[in-house]
Design a protein around this motif. Structure first.
Motif, short mmCIF file in Angstrom:
data_model
loop_
_atom_site.label_atom_id
_atom_site.label_comp_id
_atom_site.label_asym_id
_atom_site.label_seq_id
_atom_site.Cartn_x
_atom_site.Cartn_y
_atom_site.Cartn_z
N THR A 1 -25.05 19.75 40.57
CA THR A 1 -24.74 21.24 40.32
C THR A 1 -24.94 21.07 38.73
N ASN B 1 -25.06 25.85 40.14
CA ASN B 1 -26.32 26.00 40.87
C ASN B 1 -26.78 24.53 41.30
N TYR B 2 -27.21 24.62 42.58
CA TYR B 2 -27.81 23.11 42.89
C TYR B 2 -29.22 22.84 42.01
#
Length: 134
Positions: free
Chosen positions: A25, A30-31
């Motif tokens: 992340t 967010n990935y």
């Protein structure tokens, strides 16, 4: 895990200058993807499996040397194949391949059949026929 926490341990991947793509992340949660040169538990598992493979190769070599197995057994292990994979490469039934593991059967195989094995192992026909485990 956060992108800045992706493991970079020394291991088999780092020795070959290879990196593994992993998910992590970013600072916003967010990935994203990141590159890792290794992770200790994975390195240990990989080293153990490579040791097992090398032991099986040596055992196969010894069986050929003692006259208890044909060179097909050795080259199958050397190429990290099992019976199912080899059967797929040579286009033969597993029971037939198992017969070819016997030295007495192996010496009677035609060049055409042996060539299929040689092609699967990416060696020459003469290398397969003249293999002597030393």
């Amino acid at each position: 895990m956060k992108k800045n926490e992706v493991p970079q341990d020394e291991g088999n991947l780092s020795k070959s200058n290879m990196k593994e793509l992993v998910y992590a992340t970013d600072e916003n949660g967010n990935y994203t993807t990141a590159l890792s040169s290794g992770w200790e538990p994975k390195t240990i598992a990989l080293s153990n499996s490579l040791e097992d493979i090398n032991e099986r190769i040596e055992e196969a070599k010894q069986r050929v040397k003692e006259g208890n197995a044909s060179p097909i057994v050795y080259f199958m292990e050397l190429n990290k194949m099992d019976m199912n994979v080899l059967a797929g490469y040579v286009g033969m039934w597993k029971w037939r391949i198992k017969k070819h593991f016997k030295p007495k059967v192996f010496v009677g195989l035609s060049d055409r059949v042996l060539q299929r094995y040689a092609d699967a192992f990416n060696i020459s026909l003469s290398e397969l026929k003249k293999f002597k485990a030393e």
